[in-house]
Every structure is written in structure tokens, then in C-alpha cells.
Enzyme design. Structure first.
Site, PDB file in Angstrom:
ATOM      1  N   MET A 127       0.844  -1.197   0.000  1.00 55.96           N
ATOM      2  CA  MET A 127       0.000   0.000   0.000  1.00 55.96           C
ATOM      3  C   MET A 127       0.882   1.252   0.000  1.00 55.96           C
ATOM      4  SD  MET A 127      -2.902  -1.370  -0.217  1.00 55.96           S
ATOM      5  CE  MET A 127      -3.914   0.108  -0.106  1.00 55.96           C
ATOM      6  N   GLY A 168       2.942  -5.728   8.137  1.00 60.10           N
ATOM      7  CA  GLY A 168       2.894  -4.329   7.736  1.00 60.10           C
ATOM      8  C   GLY A 168       1.768  -4.104   6.752  1.00 60.10           C
ATOM      9  N   ASP A 169       2.083  -3.411   5.665  1.00 60.14           N
ATOM     10  CA  ASP A 169       1.065  -3.147   4.640  1.00 60.14           C
ATOM     11  C   ASP A 169       1.307  -3.984   3.398  1.00 60.14           C
ATOM     12  OD1 ASP A 169       3.385  -1.866   3.979  1.00 60.14           O
ATOM     13  OD2 ASP A 169       2.454  -0.029   3.270  1.00 60.14           O
ATOM     14  N   GLU A 170       1.899  -5.165   3.567  1.00 60.49           N
ATOM     15  CA  GLU A 170       2.199  -6.063   2.450  1.00 60.49           C
ATOM     16  C   GLU A 170       1.223  -7.242   2.435  1.00 60.49           C
ATOM     17  OE1 GLU A 170       7.010  -5.406   1.939  1.00 60.49           O
ATOM     18  OE2 GLU A 170       6.279  -7.122   3.101  1.00 60.49           O
TER      19      GLU A 170
END
Length: 265
Positions: A127, A168-170
Site C-alpha cells: 500500500m 505491515g502493509d504487504e
């Protein structure tokens, strides 16, 4: 076992009855012992896990006469077991598969692809500018966005596909059975990838705030065990960084050899 007009077999969960019957039948056939775990639904409608241990008692002629056994309620133990398994294989924030379960499912998908000869794709999603949400609105707000990303992703893919969160944002998506050739699979992956782009790029509302965090997506096409699961993940990751370098909010395909024009959109 009969209590009033209710037979014990009627209390056993319908999905477990044949298994229980088979295990006991095998124990009777060999005049031996057995141990089995299964679910029952009480007359009050409550679901319980039980553990049943038993043995077959035979007469002097070796004929089975009756079963001796013990049934224990193991519902609390089973709930703890399921919780431990979930912690080992699922992301605690979103409930999606974590890296460990992702790699396991990817290995299974590579085996299935080898057998069928059909191509699939691995999408690595990061993201864009997500750190700004955490920095300005706090980690609780960021967690709400991640949960919404997980929800949107799951709603965007097919039932047979896998959506996972690495941390995280993965996020990672496994798309299976996309076509009989790499080119056909790339076309299908592009369609689904663009759908995900549009879905995740929509604003995220957090109370009075409207946040924007677009996705950068790297795609690696696969068929069988031409490449290991961990290598495939690295290829998709590298393609994702190409998408970020090219301006974010787009798809990039991994190419072999690297360096060829991989831009899709």
C-alpha cells in the site's frame, strides 16, 4: 446408547457419523481398541468436542459381545488447540493466512499446477504512502485501514484464490488456474490485478477523515515447479518495487531475464 427417545448416534455431528462408525467397526473386526475425537450436539443444541476411547470384549469363541469405553468432553482443550493453530498460521490482525501458511498453500498450488499444466499468478501488493496514515492518525487508524484492505481483497478474488498478509502493509494473492499458456495467464492476471487496483485505491473513511492509500502490485506468473515458492515470492516482490519506482498505483510483471519492459498499467 439411548436416552428416552434420543439415540446417542443422533447426537453425533452429521459430518462425523460415518468416521465414528468406521473406526468402531474396524475395532470390532479386529477385536481391538479404538480412540476417536468427534463433535456432538447436545439435546440443548450446544456443540461439544468429545474424546472416546473403547475396547471390544469378546466371548470364549472370539465373537464380539460388547464395547467398553469412556467418553470425555474435550471442548476447552479443542478450543485452545484451534487458537494455537490459528496463531501459527493466521495473521492476528486481519485473520488472513500469514507467511507460513501462504508458502504452504503456494507449494500445494505449484504441485497442482504441475499436474494440470495450467498457469497461475502470484500478486505482491504494497500500500502506497501507508506510513503517513500511521504517522498522522495513529496505529489504531492504520490497523482499521489494513482490515479494510483485507476485506476488499478477499471480496475481489475468486473463492479458489488465496489472500494473505505478510506483515505491515504487504499482502499477497495466489491466483490459480488462469490459463493454459503464460500469455493467457498474464491477460487474466491483468484483469484481476486492475480490479484490485481500483478496489484498493478507493478512499478509506476513518471517522471524519478520508484517507487515500493506493496499491503497487508486482505479478509473477508460474506453472509447476519451474521455480521455488520463496523465489517466486521474491520475483513478485521485485516487480512490486518496479511498480513503485514507476509512479505507484500500477501493475508490473516480473520478467525473465530482468530488465525487459514489464509495465502493464
Amino acid at each position: 446408547f439411548v436416552s428416552g427417545e434420543v439415540s446417542y448416534i443422533d447426537l453425533i455431528h452429521p459430518d462425523d457419523r460415518s468416521m465414528v462408525s468406521q473406526v468402531i467397526s474396524e475395532a470390532i473386526a479386529r477385536r481391538g481398541t479404538y480412540h476417536i475425537e468427534y463433535r456432538i450436539r447436545t439435546v440443548e443444541g450446544l456443540l461439544h468436542w468429545v474424546s472416546e476411547r473403547g475396547r471390544v470384549t469378546s466371548d470364549h469363541a472370539g465373537r464380539a459381545r460388547w464395547l467398553d469405553g469412556l467418553i470425555l468432553d474435550i471442548s476447552e482443550h479443542k478450543a485452545a488447540e484451534i487458537m494455537i493453530r490459528d496463531l501459527a498460521y493466521n495473521d492476528p490482525l486481519t485473520g488472513l493466512p500469514n507467511r507460513r501458511l501462504l508458502l504452504d498453500r503456494l507449494e500445494h498450488q505449484l504441485v497442482a499446477s504441475s499436474r494440470s499444466g495450467r498457469y497461475g499468478a502470484l500478486l505482491f501488493i504494497d500500500m502506497d504512502n501507508f506510513k503517513q496514515i500511521n504517522d498522522t492518525l495513529g496505529h489504531e487508524a492504520g490497523d482499521k485501514v489494513l482490515n479494510e484492505v483485507a476485506r476488499r481483497l478477499s471480496a475481489s478474488v475468486r473463492e479458489s484464490d488465496t489472500v494473505a498478509r505478510l506483515g505491515g502493509d504487504e499482502f499477497v494473492v495466489i491466483l490459480d488456474s488462469l490459463g493454459d499458456t503464460a500469455a493467457a495467464a498474464a491477460v487474466e492476471a491483468t484483469v484481476l490485478g486492475n480490479k484490485i487496483l481500483g478496489t484498493l485505491a478507493r478512499p478509506y473513511r476513518l471517522g471524519e477523515h478520508l484517507c487515500i492509500s493506493t496499491p503497487s502490485i508486482g505479478i509473477a506468473i508460474f506453472c509447476g515447479h519451474a521455480v521455488r515458492a520463496d523465489q517466486l515470492l521474491r520475483w513478485a516482490d521485485a516487480a512490486m518495487y518496479q511498480a513503485k519506482s514507476a509512479g505507484r498505483n500500477r501493475l508490473y510483471f516480473h520478467t525473465d531475464p530482468p530488465g525487459a519492459d514489464a509495465r502493464i498499467g
